[in-house]
Design a protein around this motif. Sequence first.
Motif, PDB file in Angstrom:
ATOM      1  N   ILE A  28     -81.750  48.625   5.621  1.00 49.76           N
ATOM      2  CA  ILE A  28     -81.120  47.752   6.604  1.00 49.76           C
ATOM      3  C   ILE A  28     -80.140  46.877   5.851  1.00 49.76           C
ATOM      4  N   SER A  29     -78.870  47.050   6.159  1.00 48.26           N
ATOM      5  CA  SER A  29     -77.861  46.243   5.475  1.00 48.26           C
ATOM      6  C   SER A  29     -77.446  45.114   6.415  1.00 48.26           C
ATOM      7  N   ILE A  30     -77.736  43.883   5.991  1.00 46.36           N
ATOM      8  CA  ILE A  30     -77.438  42.737   6.846  1.00 46.36           C
ATOM      9  C   ILE A  30     -76.315  41.926   6.231  1.00 46.36           C
ATOM     10  N   CYS A  31     -75.293  41.689   7.024  1.00 42.55           N
ATOM     11  CA  CYS A  31     -74.169  40.929   6.493  1.00 42.55           C
ATOM     12  C   CYS A  31     -74.563  39.485   6.277  1.00 42.55           C
ATOM     13  N   TYR A  32     -74.324  39.024   5.047  1.00 44.24           N
ATOM     14  CA  TYR A  32     -74.655  37.646   4.715  1.00 44.24           C
ATOM     15  C   TYR A  32     -73.370  36.890   4.367  1.00 44.24           C
ATOM     16  N   GLY A  33     -72.264  37.340   4.940  1.00 45.98           N
ATOM     17  CA  GLY A  33     -70.987  36.631   4.754  1.00 45.98           C
ATOM     18  C   GLY A  33     -71.039  35.304   5.489  1.00 45.98           C
ATOM     19  N   VAL A  80     -75.872  44.077  11.646  1.00 40.82           N
ATOM     20  CA  VAL A  80     -76.939  44.798  10.962  1.00 40.82           C
ATOM     21  C   VAL A  80     -76.582  46.278  10.969  1.00 40.82           C
ATOM     22  N   LEU A  81     -76.622  46.892   9.811  1.00 39.81           N
ATOM     23  CA  LEU A  81     -76.328  48.329   9.716  1.00 39.81           C
ATOM     24  C   LEU A  81     -77.587  49.055   9.284  1.00 39.81           C
ATOM     25  N   ILE A  82     -77.880  50.162   9.952  1.00 38.21           N
ATOM     26  CA  ILE A  82     -79.002  50.988   9.500  1.00 38.21           C
ATOM     27  C   ILE A  82     -78.416  52.148   8.718  1.00 38.21           C
TER      28      ILE A  82
END
Lengths: 619, 293
Positions: A28-33, A80-82
């Motif tokens: 799970i890639s979560i943007c933390y920008g 959120v990217l799976i």
Amino acid sequence: MVKLKTPQELENLRASLQKQLKYSAKTISICYGSSCKASGAEEVITAIKNELEKNNLETNLERIIKETGCHGFCEQGPLVLIKPQNIFYCRVKPEDASRIVKKSIIKNEIIADLLFQDPQNENIFTTEEEIPFYKKQTRLLMQHNSDIDPRRLEDYLAQGGYSALNKVLTQNTPEEILEKVKSSGLRGRGGAGFPTGQKWESCRQAESEIKYLICNADEGDPGCFQDASLVEGNPHQVLEGMILGAYAVGITTGYIYIRYEYPVAVRNFREAIEQARDYGLLGENILDSGFSFDVQVKRGGGAFVCGESSALIASLEGRPGEPRDKYVRNTKKGLWGKPTLLNNVKTLASVPLIVEKGSDWFRQFGTSSSPGTMIFSLTGKIKHTGLVEIPMGISMHSLIWDIGGGIRNDKPLKAVQTGGPSGGCIPAANIDLPLDYEHLSNAGSMLGSGGMIVMDENTCMVDVARYFLSFTQQESCGKCVPCREGGKHLLHTLNKITRGEGQITDLTLIREISEAMQKGALCNLGRQAPNPVLTTLHYFENEYHRHIMDQKCPAGVCRHLISFYISTEDCTGCGKCMDVCPEEAIRGEKREPHHILQGECNRCGICQEVCPENAISKG
Amino acid sequence: MSWNDQQLIYISVEGKKISGFAGENLLEVINREGFEVPYLCHHPGLPAYGACRLCTIQIQTNGKTSLVASCTYPLREEELEVFPHTEEVWELRQMIIKLLLAQSPKAEIIQNLARQYRVEMTAQPENESEFVAGTKTTEALQEHQEKCILCGRCVRACGKLLGNNAISFASRGINRHVTPPLAEPPEACTGCGACFHVCPTGAIKMQMENNSLKIEPWQAEVNLFTCPGCGKQHFPKKNIQEVHSRINIDYKPDHDFAEANSLAELCPACRRKHTLAQGLASKTITKGMENIL
Ligand SMILES: Cc1cc2nc3c(=O)[nH]c(=O)nc-3n(C[C@H](O)[C@H](O)[C@H](O)COP(=O)(O)O)c2cc1C
Ligand code: SF4
Ligand code: FES
């Protein structure tokens, strides 16, 4: 962590990391920008972590969850990217955590209501690649932002990172790298567009035992965060670019000057430096090549002008961040009087790609005089805001409509400000202008750091000029007369015009002062500060005339030149406006039509917003 | 490097060939030949700065024409043609003077430049910035502000030249001003008066009063030293102390150290008398020469 002693060891490590990646389950890639963080990414991360624990997946936490740098589509955050499918969930809330873990991680299901839906045609998109905002981009620099946990060097390695460095150290001489960068045609992305190879060569030729390299990550343009997205999101790519630059030019000491307001970038880059040192990719005798180079992080001085190269160097030396004349270039005499190579983050981040894939590969993107890609920060009255990477030379029209989705509420476009407060305003009529260095500067604007503010018909161009100038005035260091005093008079004159106190001769004064600033100011802050004024005056002179001759602001923005009226026909006398008026300027009996005392009214417009009957108009 | 090792550079100014040494600044080189380029922030004894931009000239090098500030442009090996007074340059200077006149209407040097460049007065706009520097204003400060053009000569003299740093620039943009640290009487001021002497506009005042020397608007006040010869008050005490400490640093074994120190304490008139008496006694000065001294 083992120190890598040879290039072969690095490749072995990479191979094993890539194998792991291939066989690992979903991530799970979560943007933390910064933008996603502001819209609640942190809470989403915590919720997902808790959910993973509940489902006994916490042993793999680090593998499953990636807190990444900016994905670009900031307006739709938290994102959120799976992975590996790249299923794209937007506007995710902490409550969605359980569904995401149970459905998309444990099972293979897609959660339809979290997908992106194009407001235009109601199309729904499953993966990132399909969304028009991403589809039309060419992501070279930001390509891996969503694959990489910026705090793990291994992630960068798995995506092919440091392979340029590895090859270079075993196979190429510094001259060959220099030649490659020169023939790629790469130009500085910090604003001026100076040919990078030429700059490197000049620094290489300077005679000195000691030379320095500085990466400029001061990024002071309001609304721009392209450099942050790289330094925060993919620090090793920037670092690799710095190492390659140092190798090509013959430098052993580097600095990265990071904007004061970017603590996450500072943290991530510091960690990146430490990891690279631990792995033997930075420091003494890199990968046993005999080449040594090290980098230190410096925090910026907290002023826009500190991004200007000579001011930056003064600030690095511990002196006040004020520019000096650069008749002797930094590549000859820079930091501590030594030859210094100073490049922008995006410039340096392009280098590993050029070295790895070749200058011909790089030249296939962009135009012949401006090769490669540029990252724009789309803001203002546009449907989709965020960071967008496109090849140079694409038309502004394509950027705004194909990627940005067009103007918000489908209003007509009026103008676009490119290049931040030092850039200029380009009118809608020139919308087919290709976005590259030459075309923008010929139009009186500039590419600058890639800021792009889209304005619709409700924008007053005099007010826009006044707004940008007040920024540069605030940020002027005050050293030289044309910028400090000229800017003050220019701003004063614009203020007068927006108050309806302008005279037609003021336009001549504006042009004269602007010319003196352009020709006489010490640094580009002062030289470029008149750009928004001159371009709006050039393209929208009529609007200036209306302010001066008729005391009218056609866009209805300049407060002194507008009045609010209550229509006696539509007003029901509900009294809502009376309650909110901060000046108590509204009179009227209950259930009788109200009216506004123009002398008391400060034209804040709150009454118009609250009126349930739309009975208040502006004119 | 001694001066005859220095590399001579030839340039052309309005078609006339002139020379200077490598590293010298263009302003001094061309003004030495009588081209009368105006300047304000530059001072031959101070490091180049480039703030007033009045010394801007047109140059042509490598086939490119540009405007540069001559005070920061170093002479170096290159083909250089200089045009110090083109129409474009003249117009730029006019605007700079106009801006300075609005900023510092009471500065005589600006008034003279305005006359020379035929510039008329425009009104100084209100400070429209959101915050305004300096909450306390004294009369001395106000008087100072009507003259100060922020050329930074005083700041460089105090900081770069003497290393005292008793005054510096504070705030950005239009709020920029020269001030001692925290706008309080500066501890570091030795009363040397260098700021007063280099100021082109007379924005700094220096006065002897009772036993002390005052420099305004810095609120600097230093005690004066009494001359052991005549009993008159002359140099600031801190200045003498500084001279003492520099003599001590430069101490050489064959040097009469006590002699040098006591000489430094004499006022200029007494020092002259003392040197004369010594010279006569040692016959290094003969009768008749005393008139010249
Ligand atoms: C007022 C001002 C602010 C600047 N700010 C930045 C900045 O934040 N980042 C940057 O890379 N360049 C900035 N620049 C441009 C730098 O002076 C310099 O040209 C650039 O960093 C060189 O790198 P490049 O050749 O890779 O573009 C600024 C210039 C000016 C005049
Ligand atoms: S142009 Fe403005 S920012 Fe640049 S040196 Fe002059 S006063 Fe400072
Ligand atoms: S004398 Fe050259 S800029 Fe002031």
